[in-house]
Design an enzyme around this catalytic site. Structure first.
Site, PDB file in Angstrom:
ATOM      1  N   ASP A 101       1.764  -1.492 -11.290  1.00 20.63           N
ATOM      2  CA  ASP A 101       1.448  -1.185  -9.892  1.00 20.63           C
ATOM      3  C   ASP A 101       0.195  -1.948  -9.465  1.00 20.63           C
ATOM      4  O   ASP A 101      -0.071  -3.037  -9.977  1.00 20.63           O
ATOM      5  CB  ASP A 101       1.254   0.335  -9.747  1.00 20.63           C
ATOM      6  CG  ASP A 101       1.752   0.851  -8.403  1.00 20.63           C
ATOM      7  OD1 ASP A 101       1.088   0.550  -7.387  1.00 20.63           O
ATOM      8  OD2 ASP A 101       2.786   1.537  -8.359  1.00 20.63           O
ATOM      9  N   ASP A 124      -9.979  13.307 -10.377  1.00 21.37           N
ATOM     10  CA  ASP A 124      -8.689  13.881 -10.781  1.00 21.37           C
ATOM     11  C   ASP A 124      -8.089  13.169 -11.986  1.00 21.37           C
ATOM     12  O   ASP A 124      -7.212  13.711 -12.667  1.00 21.37           O
ATOM     13  CB  ASP A 124      -7.670  13.796  -9.636  1.00 21.37           C
ATOM     14  CG  ASP A 124      -7.985  14.714  -8.478  1.00 21.37           C
ATOM     15  OD1 ASP A 124      -8.989  15.453  -8.570  1.00 21.37           O
ATOM     16  OD2 ASP A 124      -7.247  14.692  -7.477  1.00 21.37           O
ATOM     17  N   HIS A 173      -2.037   2.489  -3.765  1.00 17.60           N
ATOM     18  CA  HIS A 173      -0.700   2.919  -4.182  1.00 17.60           C
ATOM     19  C   HIS A 173      -0.674   3.363  -5.639  1.00 17.60           C
ATOM     20  O   HIS A 173      -0.153   4.436  -5.975  1.00 17.60           O
ATOM     21  CB  HIS A 173       0.291   1.778  -3.949  1.00 17.60           C
ATOM     22  CG  HIS A 173       1.715   2.142  -4.197  1.00 17.60           C
ATOM     23  ND1 HIS A 173       2.318   2.009  -5.437  1.00 17.60           N
ATOM     24  CD2 HIS A 173       2.675   2.635  -3.372  1.00 17.60           C
ATOM     25  CE1 HIS A 173       3.576   2.390  -5.355  1.00 17.60           C
ATOM     26  NE2 HIS A 173       3.828   2.779  -4.122  1.00 17.60           N
ATOM     27  N   ASN A 185      13.319   2.211   0.414  1.00 17.69           N
ATOM     28  CA  ASN A 185      13.123   3.018   1.622  1.00 17.69           C
ATOM     29  C   ASN A 185      13.844   2.447   2.839  1.00 17.69           C
ATOM     30  O   ASN A 185      13.315   2.473   3.950  1.00 17.69           O
ATOM     31  CB  ASN A 185      11.622   3.113   1.926  1.00 17.69           C
ATOM     32  CG  ASN A 185      10.818   3.655   0.770  1.00 17.69           C
ATOM     33  OD1 ASN A 185      11.297   4.473   0.003  1.00 17.69           O
ATOM     34  ND2 ASN A 185       9.579   3.201   0.648  1.00 17.69           N
ATOM     35  N   SER A 239       8.695   5.658  -3.978  1.00 16.05           N
ATOM     36  CA  SER A 239       7.621   5.500  -4.971  1.00 16.05           C
ATOM     37  C   SER A 239       7.098   6.857  -5.407  1.00 16.05           C
ATOM     38  O   SER A 239       6.873   7.116  -6.593  1.00 16.05           O
ATOM     39  CB  SER A 239       6.450   4.714  -4.362  1.00 16.05           C
ATOM     40  OG  SER A 239       6.684   3.339  -4.359  1.00 16.05           O
TER      41      SER A 239
END
Length: 391
Positions: A133, A142, A166, A257, A320
């Site tokens: 990615d 996190d 992303h 998409n 995704s």
């Protein structure tokens, strides 16, 4: 094939290219020729400049080279042994992000697939996941417990820092462990290896993705998350996907998409991958998602909140986002049953899927939505042949 002669030809005519439209992948049809070429490349062949040899080494991808040569540039004596295809651009599968402040906790998608009900049995402990990615925000609170260094394929001497967002969003859904101040992902004790192949625009070349998949295989990844797609089929990518699957690596890929009813993007369309479509809160196929017979599993992909650059959070839409839920669920499964093959895992995903909404048109496909709880608890059966059509 005369490998020294080929090497001398390449040393004279081969040049790397970073310009779109002039990039190609030169692949060896016979693996033994490729191995012989790599061996020859290490030798000090008279008449070949050391700088040229280094250029060729840097251009190597799995089974070939990435550079500017086209089919017409090859002498006839090499054309039967080599294949040339365009090294085209690939984009991540995500839609517009929302910037407003988002409350911490367990996102709706993680709850929908019933991941919290699995955590008493499995949290994905030490399952290795490669995320091909845009990189990851290593400073995000996190993600501080789940990240390994990974690799930056765009700049080998630098860490795979995310300059797009992303990849950080994908990482959060898979394995975030932010506690009361952040979010919790599907498999909060999995180990994520960012493989930065995509630039700040969320775009990559096929050759960089091939390098990324190969890096994952060589470094012992159990799962590869591939939340991106392309319309064209690449023989070079198909070969590296086949090798990764044969090595036991599970490849999870987003379907795209474009709202297509009977087609999806590559590499999700390849039969070796687990292809993922997106659903919404109503357990219906999301309006943006590709759908139909090529889909192996659906998962939440609409209004998904996850980690973002600068320690923040955002909502995003896309297949995704659905794919990251599936990668996390497979990590939960593999932590408990590490011996499962990619084919067995695909079969389990389909058999344990929950039905889509009764309002959903059944002609859109035969599979359902991911259920991590049923996935982890169900016993595996011998895997049947893939349901994807041959492509």
């Amino acid at each position: 094939m005369n490998i020294p002669e080929l090497l001398r030809f390449l040393s004279e005519y081969f040049t790397p290219s970073r310009d779109e439209g002039s990039r190609h992948i030169l692949s060896f049809r016979n693996p033994s020729d490729y191995e012989a070429f790599l061996n020859e490349l290490q030798l000090n062949i008279p008449g070949i400049n050391p700088e040229v040899r280094q250029t060729l080494k840097e251009a190597v991808v799995r089974q070939g080279l990435a550079g500017s040569l086209e089919s017409a540039d090859l002498p006839p004596r090499f054309r039967r042994a080599l294949r040339v295809e365009e090294d085209f651009r690939v984009n991540v599968h995500a839609l517009a992000a929302q910037e407003k402040q988002i409350n911490p906790g367990i996102p709706w998608g993680v709850r929908r697939i019933r991941a919290p009900e699995v955590w008493s049995q499995s949290t994905g402990l030490n399952v290795r996941i490669g995320i091909v990615d845009t990189g990851v925000d290593f400073g995000h609170p996190d993600l501080k417990y789940c990240l390994a260094r990974g690799v930056n394929l765009l700049s080998r001497h630098h860490w795979p820092h995310d300059d797009n967002g992303h990849g950080t969003h994908i990482a959060g859904t898979i394995a975030a462990a932010g506690g009361a101040e952040g979010i919790t992902g599907v498999a909060p004790r999995a180990i994520l290896y960012p493989v930065k192949a995509f630039d700040n625009n969320g775009a990559a070349y096929v050759s960089d993705i091939i390098r990324g998949i190969d890096w994952c295989v060589q470094n012992g990844m159990q799962i590869i998350n591939m939340s991106f797609g392309m319309k064209k089929k690449s023989a070079a990518m198909e070969e590296v996907v086949e090798r990764a699957t044969a090595a036991g690596v599970v490849i999870v890929a987003s379907a795209g998409n474009d709202k297509k009813k009977r087609n999806i993007d590559y590499p999700a369309k390849l039969p070796q991958t687990i292809s993922v479509g997106a659903t919404n809160r109503e357990r219906r196929i999301a309006g943006f998602s590709n759908l139909g017979p090529y889909i192996d599993i659906y998962a939440p992909g609409d209004q998904i909140r996850s980690s973002w650059l600068g320690g923040k959070h955002r909502k995003m839409n896309g297949t995704s986002m659905a794919t990251s839920h599936v990668s996390g669920a497979i990590a939960l499964l593999l932590a408990k049953r590490p011996g499962l093959t990619p084919a067995e895992i695909k079969s389990l995903l389909r058999r344990t899927a929950r039905p889509l909404s009764p309002l959903e048109d059944r002609t859109k496909g035969t599979t359902g939505e991911l259920d991590a709880y049923r996935l982890v608890r169900r016993r595996a059966k011998p895997a049947s042949k893939t349901t994807k059509k041959k492509v």
